[in-house]
Design a protein around this motif. Structure first.
Motif, PDB file in Angstrom:
ATOM      1  N   SER A 138      -0.125 -31.007 -58.015  1.00  0.00           N
ATOM      2  CA  SER A 138       0.038 -31.290 -59.449  1.00  0.00           C
ATOM      3  C   SER A 138      -0.106 -32.786 -59.704  1.00  0.00           C
ATOM      4  N   TRP A 162      -5.960 -26.208 -49.285  1.00  0.00           N
ATOM      5  CA  TRP A 162      -6.257 -25.138 -50.260  1.00  0.00           C
ATOM      6  C   TRP A 162      -7.717 -25.202 -50.713  1.00  0.00           C
ATOM      7  N   GLU A 378       2.756 -24.934 -65.570  1.00  0.00           N
ATOM      8  CA  GLU A 378       3.639 -26.016 -66.043  1.00  0.00           C
ATOM      9  C   GLU A 378       2.811 -27.253 -66.389  1.00  0.00           C
TER      10      GLU A 378
HETATM   11  C1  LIG Z   1      -5.934 -19.525 -55.059  1.00  0.00           C
HETATM   12  C2  LIG Z   1      -5.951 -21.022 -55.033  1.00  0.00           C
HETATM   13  C3  LIG Z   1      -7.149 -21.683 -54.840  1.00  0.00           C
HETATM   14  C4  LIG Z   1      -7.157 -23.079 -54.790  1.00  0.00           C
HETATM   15  N1  LIG Z   1      -8.359 -23.695 -54.569  1.00  0.00           N
HETATM   16  C5  LIG Z   1      -8.392 -25.047 -54.474  1.00  0.00           C
HETATM   17  C6  LIG Z   1      -9.608 -25.720 -54.184  1.00  0.00           C
HETATM   18  O1  LIG Z   1     -10.660 -25.089 -53.994  1.00  0.00           O
HETATM   19  N2  LIG Z   1      -9.593 -27.048 -54.081  1.00  0.00           N
HETATM   20  C7  LIG Z   1      -8.467 -27.798 -54.281  1.00  0.00           C
HETATM   21  O2  LIG Z   1      -8.543 -29.025 -54.218  1.00  0.00           O
HETATM   22  N3  LIG Z   1      -7.286 -27.184 -54.547  1.00  0.00           N
HETATM   23  C8  LIG Z   1      -7.226 -25.833 -54.648  1.00  0.00           C
HETATM   24  N4  LIG Z   1      -6.022 -25.197 -54.898  1.00  0.00           N
HETATM   25  C9  LIG Z   1      -4.813 -25.997 -54.988  1.00  0.00           C
HETATM   26  C10 LIG Z   1      -4.221 -26.118 -56.382  1.00  0.00           C
HETATM   27  O3  LIG Z   1      -4.993 -26.974 -57.195  1.00  0.00           O
HETATM   28  C11 LIG Z   1      -2.785 -26.609 -56.220  1.00  0.00           C
HETATM   29  O4  LIG Z   1      -2.078 -25.618 -55.513  1.00  0.00           O
HETATM   30  C12 LIG Z   1      -2.121 -26.857 -57.537  1.00  0.00           C
HETATM   31  O5  LIG Z   1      -2.688 -27.955 -58.192  1.00  0.00           O
HETATM   32  C13 LIG Z   1      -0.598 -27.082 -57.388  1.00  0.00           C
HETATM   33  O6  LIG Z   1      -0.325 -28.048 -56.426  1.00  0.00           O
HETATM   34  P1  LIG Z   1       0.714 -27.782 -55.246  1.00  0.00           P
HETATM   35  O7  LIG Z   1       0.352 -26.490 -54.606  1.00  0.00           O
HETATM   36  O8  LIG Z   1       0.764 -29.000 -54.401  1.00  0.00           O
HETATM   37  O9  LIG Z   1       2.113 -27.562 -55.965  1.00  0.00           O
HETATM   38  P2  LIG Z   1       3.108 -28.696 -56.490  1.00  0.00           P
HETATM   39  O10 LIG Z   1       2.334 -29.717 -57.231  1.00  0.00           O
HETATM   40  O11 LIG Z   1       3.951 -29.141 -55.360  1.00  0.00           O
HETATM   41  O12 LIG Z   1       3.983 -27.878 -57.531  1.00  0.00           O
HETATM   42  C14 LIG Z   1       5.096 -27.070 -57.129  1.00  0.00           C
HETATM   43  C15 LIG Z   1       5.774 -26.529 -58.383  1.00  0.00           C
HETATM   44  O13 LIG Z   1       6.303 -27.624 -59.166  1.00  0.00           O
HETATM   45  C16 LIG Z   1       5.796 -27.569 -60.507  1.00  0.00           C
HETATM   46  N5  LIG Z   1       5.556 -28.928 -61.001  1.00  0.00           N
HETATM   47  C17 LIG Z   1       4.951 -29.946 -60.344  1.00  0.00           C
HETATM   48  N6  LIG Z   1       4.887 -31.044 -61.136  1.00  0.00           N
HETATM   49  C18 LIG Z   1       5.449 -30.699 -62.329  1.00  0.00           C
HETATM   50  C19 LIG Z   1       5.667 -31.402 -63.550  1.00  0.00           C
HETATM   51  N7  LIG Z   1       5.273 -32.666 -63.700  1.00  0.00           N
HETATM   52  N8  LIG Z   1       6.274 -30.734 -64.568  1.00  0.00           N
HETATM   53  C20 LIG Z   1       6.674 -29.448 -64.424  1.00  0.00           C
HETATM   54  N9  LIG Z   1       6.495 -28.727 -63.276  1.00  0.00           N
HETATM   55  C21 LIG Z   1       5.887 -29.348 -62.245  1.00  0.00           C
HETATM   56  C22 LIG Z   1       4.479 -26.820 -60.390  1.00  0.00           C
HETATM   57  O14 LIG Z   1       4.123 -26.217 -61.618  1.00  0.00           O
HETATM   58  C23 LIG Z   1       4.795 -25.795 -59.310  1.00  0.00           C
HETATM   59  O15 LIG Z   1       5.464 -24.685 -59.872  1.00  0.00           O
HETATM   60  C24 LIG Z   1      -5.968 -23.810 -54.948  1.00  0.00           C
HETATM   61  C25 LIG Z   1      -4.769 -23.139 -55.149  1.00  0.00           C
HETATM   62  C26 LIG Z   1      -4.749 -21.768 -55.191  1.00  0.00           C
HETATM   63  C27 LIG Z   1      -3.433 -21.081 -55.387  1.00  0.00           C
END
Ligand SMILES: Cc1cc2nc3c(=O)[nH]c(=O)nc-3n(C[C@H](O)[C@H](O)[C@H](O)COP(=O)(O)OP(=O)(O)OC[C@H]3O[C@@H](n4cnc5c(N)ncnc54)[C@H](O)[C@@H]3O)c2cc1C
Length: 400
Positions: A138, A162, A378
């Motif tokens: 995020s 990912w 979010e």
């Molecule tokens: C099926 C799938 C395919 C994907 N494909 C790709 C890809 O091809 N390339 C790529 O680069 N990435 C990819 N991703 C990654 C995806 O972009 C990230 O998983 C996503 O941006 C969330 O980041 P994170 O997993 O690090 O979660 P985090 O950022 O750690 O978030 C964890 C939780 O905290 C919440 N949160 C975080 N910050 C805030 C805030 N400021 N306010 C409120 N809530 C917050 C989030 O909503 C979430 O619920 C993929 C993900 C999935 C699930």
């Protein structure tokens, strides 16, 4: 308000529909989803994209000199609607067509456009997106993959995670840190990296659907020619945002949701409750009605967005609204299907008790992933609140 397409577009729709009737891969084509583990399946998916491109139905709005047709957005919208309606397999080169391609058209050099765009269309080169890192999801701007400019090459070190499709992609559009001293949004650049470069290691990650759709990608002293930089050095954040906007539009397609809902209604007619079709049960009807209202609202929002594009008006937060609404709605539709299926819900395609070839349970899990991928709900809500509604920015927490 007139929600119909002009007559010449309806003629075109009939043409596309007839083509699809003649050319659609047979039912059970096995080209759906992200489950491209098998190289033969990858090859079949590429052939399908090539066939569609040969018919003139891929990226129709792209300029002619790069392999497109310079068509208007309504024409492209019709093709998209018909593909969904026919339940055509998704395009394996979707990230190229819908994400990096439009970004290159906007920010790429002439050489980059000529070199990369035509091969995106013909599926000769498949792309993946290297944005997320273990500590940058995020908060994407915290990314740490480093690219150092040495002579006329960048030397890349770090790790992405990912990364969908990296297991068979030929190229990655990748965000790297090129100035670690600059404020975090200003030291990022946008690079195009060939996946077979020495020093790249791809490790598949298994999703809860059981598929190996995404991966961990490690870079160890990977050399990237400096002509693969898109936009200016250290100005990659702006380029990255353009790609994200295209991604959110891709993930939030109203027609896909309409088709999914139509399948749910068919399922409700097939399943039974107390010996009668579930669709006649008042509680089921109430739930279907509530979902139908959301599907309709989304359809009208999509028309509003289409109108904005046709009139050439600047786009606002529509892509985030689209992404938020459609991914959550898709997940709720599949959740309703599981409730209708009750104990049959867990039967996968191998089971003789599976309904709809066991698709619903897989789609329930897959659509949950879509709520996260491309920026979580979010994050979309924050964007809508801050950029759309002008609410105060959320407080930034200092690291450490
Ligand atoms: C099926 C799938 C395919 C994907 N494909 C790709 C890809 O091809 N390339 C790529 O680069 N990435 C990819 N991703 C990654 C995806 O972009 C990230 O998983 C996503 O941006 C969330 O980041 P994170 O997993 O690090 O979660 P985090 O950022 O750690 O978030 C964890 C939780 O905290 C919440 N949160 C975080 N910050 C805030 C805030 N400021 N306010 C409120 N809530 C917050 C989030 O909503 C979430 O619920 C993929 C993900 C999935 C699930």
């Amino acid at each position: 308000m007139d929600l119909t397409y002009p007559p010449q577009y309806e003629d075109f729709r009939r043409e596309v529909r007839a083509w699809l009737r003649r050319n659609l891969p047979a039912r059970g084509h096995g080209l759906g989803g992200l489950e491209y583990d098998d190289p033969r399946r990858v090859e079949r998916a590429k052939q399908w994209q090539r066939k569609l491109y040969g018919a003139g139905y891929v990226a129709m709005t792209w300029p002619k000199e790069y392999g497109g047709q310079g068509a208007d957005v309504l024409t492209q919208a019709i093709v998209h609607e018909e593909l969904v309606r026919a339940q055509a397999p998704p395009l394996i080169g979707q990230m190229g067509i819908q994400m990096v391609g439009p970004t290159l058209i906007q920010f790429g050099s002439e050489e980059q456009k000529r070199r990369f765009l035509p091969k995106i269309l013909t599926a000769e080169e498949i792309w993946c997106q290297g944005y997320s890192e273990p500590n940058a999801g995020s908060d994407l701007a915290s990314l740490q993959t480093r690219a150092e400019l040495v002579g006329d090459e960048f030397i890349v070190n770090g790790q992405k995670i990912w990364t969908s499709n990296a297991q068979f992609a030929d190229w990655m559009f990748c965000l790297v840190r090129t100035d670690p001293q600059a404020p975090k949004h200003r030291g990022i650049s946008y690079l195009l990296i060939e996946m077979k470069s020495p020093g790249i290691r791809v490790r598949p990650l298994v999703q809860m659907t059981g598929e190996r759709g995404f991966n961990e990608v490690c870079f160890e002293n990977v050399r990237v020619p400096c002509e693969n930089l898109v936009g200016e050095l250290n100005q990659g954040w702006q380029v990255a945002q353009a790609t994200l906007l295209h991604e959110r539009n891709m993930l939030g397609a109203a027609t896909t949701t309409q088709e999914l809902f139509a399948r749910l209604v068919r399922l409700a007619k097939l399943c039974t409750r107390q010996g009668r079709p579930a669709v006649e049960d008042p509680v089921v009807r109430q739930r279907l009605g509530a979902l139908a209202m959301r599907v309709e609202a989304m359809r009208f929002h999509a028309y509003r967005q289409l109108t904005t594009t046709v009139l050439g008006r600047p786009r606002g937060i529509e892509a985030s609204v689209n992404k938020l609404v459609s991914t959550e709605l898709n997940h709720d539709i599949t959740g309703c299907a599981l409730d209708l299926l009750a104990s049959y819900a867990t039967q996968t395609s191998e089971s003789k008790f599976a309904v709809d070839r066991g698709k619903w349970i897989r789609e329930f899990m897959f659509t949950l992933g879509m709520i996260i991928g491309g920026g979580t709900s979010e994050i979309q809500k924050n964007i809508i609140a801050e950029r759309g509604l002008g609410l105060p920015r959320e407080p930034r927490v200092a690291p450490g």
